[in-house]
Design a protein around this motif. Structure first.
Motif, PDB file in Angstrom:
ATOM      1  N   UNK A 101       0.818  -1.203   0.000  1.00 60.14           N
ATOM      2  CA  UNK A 101       0.000   0.000   0.000  1.00 60.14           C
ATOM      3  C   UNK A 101       0.855   1.257   0.000  1.00 60.14           C
ATOM      4  N   UNK A 102       2.091   1.151   0.452  1.00 64.44           N
ATOM      5  CA  UNK A 102       2.803   2.360   0.833  1.00 64.44           C
ATOM      6  C   UNK A 102       3.912   2.762  -0.116  1.00 64.44           C
ATOM      7  N   UNK A 103       4.199   4.040  -0.090  1.00 62.09           N
ATOM      8  CA  UNK A 103       5.396   4.581  -0.710  1.00 62.09           C
ATOM      9  C   UNK A 103       6.359   4.951   0.409  1.00 62.09           C
TER      10      UNK A 103
ATOM     11  N   UNK B  33      -4.522   8.393   2.146  1.00 65.00           N
ATOM     12  CA  UNK B  33      -3.406   8.434   3.094  1.00 65.00           C
ATOM     13  C   UNK B  33      -3.364   9.783   3.812  1.00 65.00           C
ATOM     14  N   UNK B  35      -0.333  12.022   5.751  1.00 64.72           N
ATOM     15  CA  UNK B  35       1.083  12.181   6.064  1.00 64.72           C
ATOM     16  C   UNK B  35       1.279  13.436   6.906  1.00 64.72           C
ATOM     17  N   UNK B  45       4.059   8.599   7.094  1.00 65.35           N
ATOM     18  CA  UNK B  45       2.682   8.124   6.971  1.00 65.35           C
ATOM     19  C   UNK B  45       2.048   7.958   8.346  1.00 65.35           C
ATOM     20  N   UNK B  48      -3.670   5.140   6.877  1.00 68.31           N
ATOM     21  CA  UNK B  48      -4.092   5.002   5.495  1.00 68.31           C
ATOM     22  C   UNK B  48      -5.368   4.162   5.435  1.00 68.31           C
ATOM     23  N   UNK B  57      -3.009   1.621  10.492  1.00 69.56           N
ATOM     24  CA  UNK B  57      -1.953   2.479  11.026  1.00 69.56           C
ATOM     25  C   UNK B  57      -0.769   2.530  10.089  1.00 69.56           C
ATOM     26  N   UNK B  59       3.243   4.739   9.956  1.00 69.14           N
ATOM     27  CA  UNK B  59       4.479   4.768  10.743  1.00 69.14           C
ATOM     28  C   UNK B  59       4.343   5.526  12.058  1.00 69.14           C
TER      29      UNK B  59
END
Lengths: 115, 112
Positions: A101-103, B33, B35, B45, B48, B57, B59
């Motif tokens: 899902x992540x960048x 998302x 950020x 992040x 999301x 969750x 980071x």
């Protein structure tokens, strides 16, 4: 553990010359790479991307090169224009893995193009 | 086609106050998302969502909650603001995970 690193916090180039922004990564599972541009007080804007099956992708003045063996990518801007002055972020993703899902973003490089 | 919009653009809170940041996208993206960007830290992040009704969750999730009741909206809540939450908050969306994300203009939050 910084998986995407942009080791140059800033870069200054002359208008009309080439700007080269560099990015290194440590996660060998990354298979998709992106560059974003960010002006002050605005959100990041997607610029260009490259899949790990390619080593080059071009879009107008912007070209991204990928060297998988060195885990290194670079963004070339030719010719540089004053309007290119911005912070550039490198990002990477592992589209096959559980965290697809992540960048993962680098910390950015401030490019200044002098007239 | 507005892309990703965020409300408000600026906000000043006192420690302990609560607030909700609203993100809306009109691109029919599944993924959204939140950020935060702090000097020298890049983009981190917070939370999301992979679809309507789902959240997860990232980071740095502590002190924040999120909800995705409608596909086009993603809300970020601060229940009891702390000075450490002073930051610029960006919302983003993408068609699929791991692909290009499209960002909103940001919300600058100051907690005194």
């Amino acid at each position: 553990d910084q998986q995407v690193k942009q080791n140059s916090p800033s870069l200054s180039v002359q208008e009309g010359r080439i700007s080269i922004l560099n990015c290194d990564y440590t996660n060998s599972m990354f298979d998709y790479f992106l560059w974003y541009k960010k002006y002050p007080a605005e959100g990041p804007t997607f610029l260009i991307s490259i899949s790990s099956i390619k080593d080059k992708n071009e879009d107008g003045r912007f070209t991204v090169f990928l060297n998988k063996s060195a885990k290194h990518l670079s963004l070339h801007i030719v010719p540089s224009q004053p309007g290119d002055s911005a912070v550039y972020f490198c990002a990477a993703s592992d589209r096959s893995g559980g965290s697809n899902y992540k960048l993962t973003f680098g910390k950015g490089t401030l490019l200044t193009v002098n007239p | 086609n507005a892309g990703v919009t965020q409300t408000p653009k600026f906000r000043v809170l006192k420690t302990g106050q609560s607030m909700t940041l609203l993100c809306a996208q009109d691109m029919n993206h599944e993924y959204m998302y939140w950020y935060r960007q702090d000097p020298g830290m890049g983009l981190r992040l917070i939370h999301y969502s992979v679809g309507e009704g789902t959240t997860a969750k990232g980071e740095v999730p502590d002190g924040y909650n999120v909800s995705r009741l409608k596909k086009q909206n993603f809300l970020l809540g601060l229940e009891s603001a702390a000075p450490s939450q002073t930051s610029v908050y960006f919302c983003a969306s993408s068609y699929r995970g791991g692909m290009a994300q499209y960002f909103g203009p940001g919300t600058r939050l100051t907690v005194l």
